[in-house]
Write an enzyme that holds these catalytic residues in place. Sequence first.
Site, PDB file in Angstrom:
ATOM      1  CE  LYS A 483      -0.506  -0.003   5.053  1.00  0.00           C
ATOM      2  NZ  LYS A 483      -1.470  -0.147   6.333  1.00  0.00           N
ATOM      3  CE1 TYR A 709      14.398  32.308  -0.540  1.00  0.00           C
ATOM      4  CE2 TYR A 709      14.391  29.962  -0.127  1.00  0.00           C
ATOM      5  CZ  TYR A 709      13.974  30.985  -0.966  1.00  0.00           C
ATOM      6  OH  TYR A 709      13.770  30.973  -2.350  1.00  0.00           O
TER       7      TYR A 709
END
Length: 814
Positions: A483, A709
């Site tokens: 899955k 940043y």
Amino acid sequence: MNYTAQEITEITGSKLIGNPDVTIKNIAYDSRNIYSVADTAFVAITTAKNSGEKYIHSVIEKGIMVIIAENYLPQFSDVTWIIVENSLLFLQNFAKYHLEQFQLKTIGITGSNGKTIVKEWLYQSLFHDFTTVKSPKSFNSQLGLPLSLLEIKHKHQLGIFEVGISKPGEMEILENIFSPKIGILTYIGTAHSVNFEDIYEIISEKIKLFQHSKLIIFNGDNAAVKSVMEEKYPAKRLISFGFHSENNLHVVGNWTDRTQEISVSYLGEKFSFPVSQRDEATISNVLCVIAVLKEFKFTNDQIVRRLNSLKAIEMRLESVIGVRNNLIINDSFNLDVDSLKIAYQNIKEYNKPQKCLILTDFVEGKNSQELYHEVSTLTNQQNFDQIFLVGSEITQHEGLFKNETHTFTTTQELIDSHQLNLVENHLILLKGARKFEIERVKTFLELQKHDTVLEINLNSILHNINVHKSLLNPETKMMAMVKAYSYGLGGYEIAEFLQHHHIDYLGVAYADEGIDLRKNGITTPIMVMNPEQHSYNSIIDFNLEPEIYSFRVLVLFNEKLLQKGIMQTYPIHIKLETGMHRLGFKTEELPELISKLRGMNVKVKSIFSHLSSADDENENAYTLEQIGIFEKNANFLTKNLGYQPIRHILNSTGIVNFSAYQFEMVRIGIGMVGISSNFEISKRLKSAVTFKTVISQISEVKKGESVGYNRKFKAEKDTKIATIPVGYADGIPRLLGNKVGVVGIQNRIFPIVGNVCMDMLMVDLGNASIKEGEEVILFNSCPSLEQFAESCSTIPYEVLTSISRRVKRIYIKD
């Protein structure tokens, strides 16, 4: 190998039924990977967990005309049978006889690590001087060694064979088959140590291979090895190698200084040579090669020339998704007839019905006509739709290839021709000598070209499955959970591999996942854990099997069966609530469940539940309580149904910690990747996933300058900053910035600095000697997946399922 069936039966004392004159030149033992049926016999190997006799029908369908087995099956009387008492013992005795027919100088290599690399490097160093046969890949076991020995032909002058064991008693058997004239013991460590009492038993068992060897070359850095070797073989000629100065061959000076060549001393004689890769394992393997070459009387200059020509050993096969729905199988790391056979075996594992081959000149120094006749004969049996030949030699033999064939002098000429742009929906096998740089074709054809990749080692997944299976009864079935895109590893690629290796069941979360597997040729039974109401039509149309966890789901699904006119009983799986309090039927609901099931056109294939805390030993009492409830309620259902569904409750951790409650089936998920909460089991598992990229740029950053940043990192001193092309859009959490997370470069750890960007992150290299383009490990072993997850304040499941689909998946078999 060239025997008649009559000769083989006389050699091995077996019984012949059928044609005594049929010729046998090859032995196959795996029904799935038969690349040629011409003059091939199938030996049905019987083990404690399986029997090759189950696959006799399938190999006869493929065209095999000789069967070697312990039991005769009269329904297949039109083929020739060799009936043996023990199939593995037959193969070992036959290989021993075959070896004895030749005057061959032999080298036998054993140890914990480095066997395959030393074997391949010795082959590269010696095949120009001696016609040499060697073990294919890592064929060194009770089965692999005999198969390797059967490769010996009259032309061979030298044989180099690996020998491996996993438990006491095995080496005596192998030494009886193969007794090398020169014995090599590589590094001894903890690999495969689970069945041995201590390091001394490991050493003592492995060196039994050398009982009749005239010379033993061994890694003498381990004091235990030296002690046991001198105690067991005081009269033999012993040559030790290693880093310690007391070894006969040892490193002199600072071998970590990359500005200097490596200097060694052999019995007091010194010489130097360049080595670019400076890890201990590589240098240790090089020392072993030098020791052998000294025994072959090569001069220092000759040895250095051979060392300079050594190529890295890539014993692996890559598969990646290509453009136009092609599947690219890249096996361009080495090229000889043995590796070609192995490549042809490997592509049998894939479902793609259409195949094409890209093949270059061979460079192994054999007679050209003889070589390409053998190559074309093998290739013509593989049913390629198209063949692309590259090189000045192989193209001269174009007429030997029976399929549609195109010829090119160089790899660039092939790419520029645009002929590959016409290939779609194919498996494309790339098989080339290194000098042709055939991997450029892979780059040209692959769908994704991001430098950041998730590398999945399929053989490690299989190894981890087998470790878990070793804790189970042979008859216990196993469901593999695929899955969530196989926990982020890939959908049908993982399922296809598991199906090839006879996994009993696959488990998916939603119907869409199961449908995708069916569309890609997966026929293994598939259970859908969350069968949403709108998906019932598709579940039935694609022969998927739903989990039924409530009366609402049961009634709605049965109504859909009636609407579609399904007359036969349809398989379903009943989920029981045992303490997870998530989904499932409660104890008090079981009588009503039985009543409803009796009036419906369904059959309960399995009854199952989930353990909430199998990995927490503090909750063992609760886990046992869950198992008790499950067993009681499953037995109630079984009794009232009147038949025996499969029962399963154990997940990966449950298999390890509560194997006594395996019932008829277990489910494996994260255990396939190599993760276990059990320390002893985790040592036996292999890491199956590597998340890696490369350095895009290295910048000099002065003290006080900022990076990234918001200027979150300011250099406290002059340093070097590497920019890495991976970010939070690829699955790297932003929280790993600012020295929370680390990456691995050259087996060393370096901190992530500044904020993680969407597509990039920055790493502080300090003053380390690292270049742009070098490989960066986000997780594998340095750091490990567990360490990476811990840095992310989460678990490995979330890490794997968070890796973006834009990250290219590469599937490796080594």
